[in-house]
Design a protein around this motif. Structure first.
Motif, PDB file in Angstrom:
ATOM      1  N   ARG A 336       0.849  -1.195   0.000  1.00  0.00           N
ATOM      2  CA  ARG A 336       0.000   0.000   0.000  1.00  0.00           C
ATOM      3  C   ARG A 336       0.881   1.241   0.000  1.00  0.00           C
ATOM      4  NH1 ARG A 336      -5.240  -1.213   2.178  1.00  0.00           N
ATOM      5  NH2 ARG A 336      -5.807   0.916   1.606  1.00  0.00           N
ATOM      6  N   ILE A 337       0.246   2.396  -0.208  1.00  0.00           N
ATOM      7  CA  ILE A 337       0.946   3.674  -0.139  1.00  0.00           C
ATOM      8  C   ILE A 337       0.389   4.442   1.053  1.00  0.00           C
ATOM      9  CG2 ILE A 337       1.533   5.815  -1.347  1.00  0.00           C
ATOM     10  CD1 ILE A 337       2.650   3.295  -2.692  1.00  0.00           C
ATOM     11  N   MET A 338       1.270   4.972   1.905  1.00  0.00           N
ATOM     12  CA  MET A 338       0.854   5.604   3.155  1.00  0.00           C
ATOM     13  C   MET A 338       1.373   7.034   3.235  1.00  0.00           C
ATOM     14  SD  MET A 338       1.480   4.048   7.008  1.00  0.00           S
ATOM     15  CE  MET A 338       0.325   2.670   6.899  1.00  0.00           C
ATOM     16  N   SER A 339       0.573   7.888   3.831  1.00  0.00           N
ATOM     17  CA  SER A 339       0.994   9.268   4.062  1.00  0.00           C
ATOM     18  C   SER A 339       1.897   9.331   5.292  1.00  0.00           C
ATOM     19  CB  SER A 339      -0.229  10.160   4.284  1.00  0.00           C
ATOM     20  OG  SER A 339      -0.842   9.831   5.530  1.00  0.00           O
ATOM     21  N   ASP A 340       2.508  10.500   5.512  1.00  0.00           N
ATOM     22  CA  ASP A 340       3.338  10.687   6.703  1.00  0.00           C
ATOM     23  C   ASP A 340       2.528  10.477   7.972  1.00  0.00           C
ATOM     24  OD1 ASP A 340       5.468  11.281   5.085  1.00  0.00           O
ATOM     25  OD2 ASP A 340       5.304  13.458   5.315  1.00  0.00           O
ATOM     26  N   GLU A 341       1.222  10.759   7.888  1.00  0.00           N
ATOM     27  CA  GLU A 341       0.349  10.656   9.058  1.00  0.00           C
ATOM     28  C   GLU A 341      -0.173   9.235   9.289  1.00  0.00           C
ATOM     29  OE1 GLU A 341       1.091  14.408   7.706  1.00  0.00           O
ATOM     30  OE2 GLU A 341      -0.163  13.003   6.548  1.00  0.00           O
ATOM     31  N   GLY A 342       0.191   8.300   8.393  1.00  0.00           N
ATOM     32  CA  GLY A 342      -0.237   6.914   8.577  1.00  0.00           C
ATOM     33  C   GLY A 342      -1.537   6.565   7.898  1.00  0.00           C
ATOM     34  N   GLU A 343      -2.029   7.432   7.006  1.00  0.00           N
ATOM     35  CA  GLU A 343      -3.257   7.159   6.264  1.00  0.00           C
ATOM     36  C   GLU A 343      -2.925   6.518   4.924  1.00  0.00           C
ATOM     37  OE1 GLU A 343      -6.299   7.775   7.532  1.00  0.00           O
ATOM     38  OE2 GLU A 343      -5.339   8.499   9.370  1.00  0.00           O
ATOM     39  N   PHE A 344      -3.756   5.559   4.473  1.00  0.00           N
ATOM     40  CA  PHE A 344      -3.553   4.971   3.150  1.00  0.00           C
ATOM     41  C   PHE A 344      -3.965   5.975   2.078  1.00  0.00           C
ATOM     42  CE2 PHE A 344      -4.289   0.845   5.514  1.00  0.00           C
ATOM     43  CZ  PHE A 344      -2.955   0.464   5.449  1.00  0.00           C
ATOM     44  N   LEU A 345      -3.181   6.034   1.018  1.00  0.00           N
ATOM     45  CA  LEU A 345      -3.448   6.962  -0.079  1.00  0.00           C
ATOM     46  C   LEU A 345      -4.038   6.213  -1.271  1.00  0.00           C
ATOM     47  CD1 LEU A 345      -0.135   9.048   0.110  1.00  0.00           C
ATOM     48  CD2 LEU A 345      -2.396   9.691   0.976  1.00  0.00           C
ATOM     49  N   PRO A 346      -4.887   6.858  -2.040  1.00  0.00           N
ATOM     50  CA  PRO A 346      -5.492   6.204  -3.207  1.00  0.00           C
ATOM     51  C   PRO A 346      -4.504   6.055  -4.357  1.00  0.00           C
ATOM     52  CG  PRO A 346      -6.211   8.489  -3.072  1.00  0.00           C
ATOM     53  CD  PRO A 346      -5.403   8.227  -1.839  1.00  0.00           C
ATOM     54  N   GLN A 347      -4.890   5.227  -5.342  1.00  0.00           N
ATOM     55  CA  GLN A 347      -4.059   5.051  -6.535  1.00  0.00           C
ATOM     56  C   GLN A 347      -3.778   6.399  -7.169  1.00  0.00           C
ATOM     57  OE1 GLN A 347      -6.684   1.935  -8.255  1.00  0.00           O
ATOM     58  NE2 GLN A 347      -4.800   0.872  -8.793  1.00  0.00           N
ATOM     59  N   GLY A 348      -2.516   6.552  -7.619  1.00  0.00           N
ATOM     60  CA  GLY A 348      -2.131   7.795  -8.282  1.00  0.00           C
ATOM     61  C   GLY A 348      -1.501   8.817  -7.364  1.00  0.00           C
ATOM     62  N   GLU A 349      -1.655   8.637  -6.033  1.00  0.00           N
ATOM     63  CA  GLU A 349      -1.042   9.585  -5.101  1.00  0.00           C
ATOM     64  C   GLU A 349       0.291   9.047  -4.587  1.00  0.00           C
ATOM     65  OE1 GLU A 349      -3.165  11.609  -2.097  1.00  0.00           O
ATOM     66  OE2 GLU A 349      -5.037  11.688  -3.237  1.00  0.00           O
ATOM     67  N   VAL A 350       1.235   9.967  -4.411  1.00  0.00           N
ATOM     68  CA  VAL A 350       2.598   9.597  -4.013  1.00  0.00           C
ATOM     69  C   VAL A 350       2.735   9.632  -2.495  1.00  0.00           C
ATOM     70  CG1 VAL A 350       5.037  10.266  -4.133  1.00  0.00           C
ATOM     71  CG2 VAL A 350       3.599  10.413  -6.182  1.00  0.00           C
ATOM     72  N   GLY A 351       3.342   8.594  -1.951  1.00  0.00           N
ATOM     73  CA  GLY A 351       3.606   8.520  -0.518  1.00  0.00           C
ATOM     74  C   GLY A 351       4.642   7.446  -0.251  1.00  0.00           C
ATOM     75  N   GLU A 352       4.685   6.943   0.986  1.00  0.00           N
ATOM     76  CA  GLU A 352       5.670   5.917   1.336  1.00  0.00           C
ATOM     77  C   GLU A 352       5.098   4.527   1.077  1.00  0.00           C
ATOM     78  OE1 GLU A 352       8.734   4.605   4.927  1.00  0.00           O
ATOM     79  OE2 GLU A 352       7.266   6.207   5.272  1.00  0.00           O
ATOM     80  N   VAL A 353       5.907   3.669   0.469  1.00  0.00           N
ATOM     81  CA  VAL A 353       5.506   2.286   0.218  1.00  0.00           C
ATOM     82  C   VAL A 353       5.541   1.521   1.545  1.00  0.00           C
ATOM     83  CG1 VAL A 353       6.010   0.172  -1.060  1.00  0.00           C
ATOM     84  CG2 VAL A 353       6.506   2.413  -2.102  1.00  0.00           C
ATOM     85  N   VAL A 354       4.423   0.868   1.877  1.00  0.00           N
ATOM     86  CA  VAL A 354       4.362   0.059   3.103  1.00  0.00           C
ATOM     87  C   VAL A 354       3.917  -1.358   2.740  1.00  0.00           C
ATOM     88  CG1 VAL A 354       3.909   2.025   4.615  1.00  0.00           C
ATOM     89  CG2 VAL A 354       1.978   0.783   3.631  1.00  0.00           C
ATOM     90  N   ILE A 355       4.367  -2.330   3.531  1.00  0.00           N
ATOM     91  CA  ILE A 355       4.090  -3.742   3.229  1.00  0.00           C
ATOM     92  C   ILE A 355       3.751  -4.505   4.497  1.00  0.00           C
ATOM     93  CG2 ILE A 355       5.569  -3.858   1.170  1.00  0.00           C
ATOM     94  CD1 ILE A 355       7.738  -5.141   3.015  1.00  0.00           C
ATOM     95  N   ARG A 356       3.035  -5.626   4.328  1.00  0.00           N
ATOM     96  CA  ARG A 356       2.881  -6.594   5.407  1.00  0.00           C
ATOM     97  C   ARG A 356       2.625  -7.954   4.767  1.00  0.00           C
ATOM     98  NH1 ARG A 356      -3.092  -5.359   8.178  1.00  0.00           N
ATOM     99  NH2 ARG A 356      -4.330  -5.989   6.348  1.00  0.00           N
ATOM    100  N   GLY A 357       3.117  -9.000   5.416  1.00  0.00           N
ATOM    101  CA  GLY A 357       2.935 -10.332   4.861  1.00  0.00           C
ATOM    102  C   GLY A 357       3.861 -11.335   5.507  1.00  0.00           C
ATOM    103  N   PRO A 358       3.767 -12.604   5.103  1.00  0.00           N
ATOM    104  CA  PRO A 358       4.519 -13.679   5.767  1.00  0.00           C
ATOM    105  C   PRO A 358       6.029 -13.607   5.561  1.00  0.00           C
ATOM    106  CG  PRO A 358       3.427 -14.505   3.788  1.00  0.00           C
ATOM    107  CD  PRO A 358       2.913 -13.115   4.017  1.00  0.00           C
ATOM    108  N   ASN A 359       6.473 -12.822   4.578  1.00  0.00           N
ATOM    109  CA  ASN A 359       7.912 -12.716   4.326  1.00  0.00           C
ATOM    110  C   ASN A 359       8.554 -11.530   5.035  1.00  0.00           C
ATOM    111  OD1 ASN A 359       6.248 -11.253   2.432  1.00  0.00           O
ATOM    112  ND2 ASN A 359       8.116 -10.675   1.343  1.00  0.00           N
ATOM    113  N   VAL A 360       7.780 -10.726   5.747  1.00  0.00           N
ATOM    114  CA  VAL A 360       8.293  -9.491   6.339  1.00  0.00           C
ATOM    115  C   VAL A 360       8.800  -9.730   7.759  1.00  0.00           C
ATOM    116  CG1 VAL A 360       7.743  -7.086   6.927  1.00  0.00           C
ATOM    117  CG2 VAL A 360       6.654  -8.171   4.940  1.00  0.00           C
ATOM    118  N   THR A 361       9.988  -9.217   8.059  1.00  0.00           N
ATOM    119  CA  THR A 361      10.581  -9.378   9.392  1.00  0.00           C
ATOM    120  C   THR A 361       9.641  -8.863  10.477  1.00  0.00           C
ATOM    121  OG1 THR A 361      12.507  -8.833  10.788  1.00  0.00           O
ATOM    122  CG2 THR A 361      11.773  -7.138   9.264  1.00  0.00           C
TER     123      THR A 361
END
Length: 504
Positions: A336-361
């Motif tokens: 997903r893409i997240m803002s500095d404030e921790g909100e998910f951003l819609p498609q087309g908006e620039v922010g920080e790439v965030v991930i979660r899943g079984p391969n993540v430390t």
């Protein structure tokens, strides 16, 4: 394969007589042989008091023994591969930080790691290579009783690596059995790997890319990995011709070097008939991707990975649309893409790439401050800036810490790289920040020209000005025979101006 969550189970997948580890000029080690080697190695470590959760540092040259040591030690303990080219002080730092129960070195190898280990009281185990590629025995150490013997379980630590530490003290990244087997599965799915595949490994095996993408994903698919001594541009095409792999994976700098030598090796390329080529660990310029596909006549699959995700996070599809300049669709974890404030951003908006899943430390070791910054509501913040386009493909715009702040205007080095790389005379381009007394930072670029090409700084800046806003056009361009790289082949943006002695 979804139920597999540890190395012991993963190693059971390959057909008994099929090759698992290969090396030029050596008999192959079969999957059955690899299983027996893993069982014997775990038993030998247990007899030296080393078991599940205990760390074993590995300092070996690139090759089949390094690949086998990673697989076999990780089947019953935790592996800590270290760059064999480190100096004594570096070994002392990393060994003191990791506190392994033992260190594995090759017999008769005069590595300074020996002295560092002895000074820290860490037992040294000697690896003695056997006849088949990757086969080995271990000597040394003292008898002991492992507190947790036997094959590792899903939540046991399998692999521990340090972050690159370009701007701060390196952080320790522990990866579990579940993490690394999930990542191997994700890569196998993305590339449609099978028992008929063989990967030519040219990546360093102290790095997550080589360990997981080349070695573990190949073995997990029941296929083989041909282990070389590392990347050597002069040997690459001969190995391609003699070993006949079906694919290889590398960083962009390696692909660009291979591409520069492709014309004179056209007959080998025709004979080799690769099924696919994979690129990861840094952004691949779009023109290079297109040129590689045209030259090799197969898909070039660009993927996105990092240590904290046990490597792969997104990948361009093998079949269907591969977008030059994009790192593809989510390929394992949720993205997903997240803002500095921790909100998910819609498609087309620039922010920080965030991930979660079984391969993540699950988090950095003994570093609550770093973990507080890295995780938001269970999502890992990658430190990369990007957006998901209308098709759901991830477009990276740069590392947040690498963005150039020119008088308040943010410049993405990746965007400038892409424009400069599109010039027909440019083989490689790397955009970086140059300290500036008034603006804070100014845009600079290091460029390697194609063989025989001529280009002036003014001509390249004029070309860039057609596609970039004025504040993004490099104010300084330096032409180099080679751009400085880190130990894993990555181009190093941070501190490059200082390294090259450039100021404005």
């Amino acid at each position: 394969m979804s139920a597999i969550s540890n190395l012991g189970e993963l190693l059971q997948r390959g057909a008994a007589a099929a090759p698992a580890l290969r090396a030029p000029g050596r008999p192959a080690l079969t999957h059955e042989g690899l299983r027996a080697l893993a069982a014997g190695t775990v038993a030998a470590l247990n007899a030296k008091g080393i078991g599940r959760g205990d760390r074993v540092a590995i300092v070996l040259p690139n090759g089949p023994e390094m690949a086998a040591a990673f697989l076999c030690v990780a089947a019953g303990a935790s592996t800590a591969p270290l760059n064999p080219s480190y100096k004594g002080d570096e070994f002392t730092f990393y060994l003191d930080d990791l506190k392994p129960k033992a260190i594995i070195v090759q017999q008769a190898d005069a590595t300074p790691a020996r002295a560092s280990a002895e000074a820290l009281g860490i037992p040294v185990l000697e690896l003695i290579p056997g006849e088949a590629a990757g086969s080995f025995t271990l000597q040394g150490g003292t008898p002991g009783t492992a507190s947790k013997p036997g094959m590792a379980e899903a939540d046991d630590e399998a692999l521990v690596l340090h972050t690159s530490g370009t701007t701060a003290r390196p952080k320790i990244v522990p990866l579990s059995q579940r993490n690394i087997t999930a990542s191997a599965r994700h890569i196998g799915t993305a590339l449609e790997l099978s028992e008929s595949d063989c990967c030519l490994n040219i990546m360093p095996l102290f790095h997550i890319h080589g360990l997981i993408a080349a070695v573990l994903s190949s073995v997990a698919a029941g296929g083989a990995v041909c282990c070389t001594g590392g990347f050597d541009a002069l040997k690459f095409f001969r190995l391609l011709d003699e070993e006949r792999p079906t694919w290889y994976t590398a960083v962009p700098t390696m692909h660009q070097t291979i591409l520069s030598r492709a014309d004179r090796n056209a007959e080998i390329i025709q004979r080799a008939k690769l099924r696919l080529i994979r690129s990861s660990s840094a952004s691949l310029p779009g023109p290079v991707m297109e040129a590689m596909e045209a030259t090799f006549g197969c898909p070039l699959v660009e993927s996105y990975g990092m240590t904290e995700a046990a490597h792969q996070m997104a990948s361009n599809p093998l079949r269907g649309k591969r977008k030059p300049g994009a790192v593809g669709l989510p390929a394992g974890p949720e993205v997903r893409i997240m803002s500095d404030e921790g909100e998910f951003l819609p498609q087309g908006e620039v922010g920080e790439v965030v991930i979660r899943g079984p391969n993540v430390t699950a988090g950095y070791e003994a570093n609550p401050e770093a973990n507080a910054k890295a995780f938001t509501n269970g999502w890992f913040r990658t430190g990369d800036q990007g957006m998901l386009d209308a098709d759901g493909y991830l477009q990276l715009t740069g590392r947040l810490k690498e963005l150039i702040n020119r008088g308040g205007e943010k410049v993405s080095p990746l965007e400038v790289d892409g424009v400069l790389s599109a010039h027909s005379a440019v083989a490689q381009a790397l955009t970086f920040a140059i300290p500036h007394s008034k603006l804070g930072e100014e845009v600079g670029a290091a460029v390697v020209l194609r063989e025989g090409a001529e280009l002036t700084e003014r001509e390249l800046r004029d070309f860039a000005a057609k596609y970039l806003a004025d504040f993004k056009v490099p104010r300084k361009v330096v032409f180099l025979p080679e751009i400085p790289k880190g130990a894993t082949g990555k181009l190093m943006r941070i501190g490059l101006a200082e390294k090259l002695g450039i100021s404005l």
